[in-house]
Design a protein around this motif. Sequence first.
Motif, PDB file in Angstrom:
ATOM      1  N   CYS A  11      -6.476   5.584 -17.831  1.00 46.94           N
ATOM      2  CA  CYS A  11      -6.894   6.981 -18.681  1.00 46.94           C
ATOM      3  C   CYS A  11      -8.410   7.414 -17.997  1.00 46.94           C
ATOM      4  N   SER A  12      -8.729   6.681 -17.102  1.00 46.42           N
ATOM      5  CA  SER A  12     -10.222   7.015 -16.503  1.00 46.42           C
ATOM      6  C   SER A  12     -11.490   7.202 -17.349  1.00 46.42           C
ATOM      7  N   HIS A  13     -11.428   6.555 -18.745  1.00 48.83           N
ATOM      8  CA  HIS A  13     -12.458   6.229 -19.350  1.00 48.83           C
ATOM      9  C   HIS A  13     -13.466   5.332 -18.660  1.00 48.83           C
TER      10      HIS A  13
HETATM   11 ZN   LIG Z   1      -8.737   3.557 -19.779  1.00 52.62          ZN
END
Ligand SMILES: [Zn+2]
Length: 139
Positions: A11-13
């Motif tokens: 998710c690129s968090h």
């Molecule tokens: Zn993530």
Amino acid sequence: MKKHIRGRCHCSHILFEIIPPTDFCSHCHCESCRRTHGAPFVTWTSVPESQLKITAGEDFLKQYSSSPGIVWMSCAHCASPLFQITKHSPAKIYIAVASLIDPLDRDPENHVSFGECVSWIKVNDGLPQHSQRASDRNA
Ligand SMILES: [Zn+2]
Ligand SMILES: [Zn+2]
């Protein structure tokens, strides 16, 4: 200065960078890697902990301890497995190579815990196949 190797969760968090050189690169076939990653085997590298920088989303890092001194770290939002810390090499952090964005600074060198390899994949890449665990080999 060597170029940083970037990585991220799905998710690129969580974004991170590792500073080469890395220590090794192995495919691990142990049951713990298989179950925590939902994959037939996991390709690992490691660096001294000072060479890993979490550049975004550190608050999303979720820890799971499977036994004393063994900690698996994943993204709390998307559940991507990213890192492992073990009591066998306390100053190192292990990084799932599949989470990287940029190429690693080395190719995979061998298969470890190969005695636990599932029967439903065929491995014929010509790399050495060791039955012992990576932690035993690196100790
Ligand atoms: Zn993530
Ligand atoms: Zn493993």
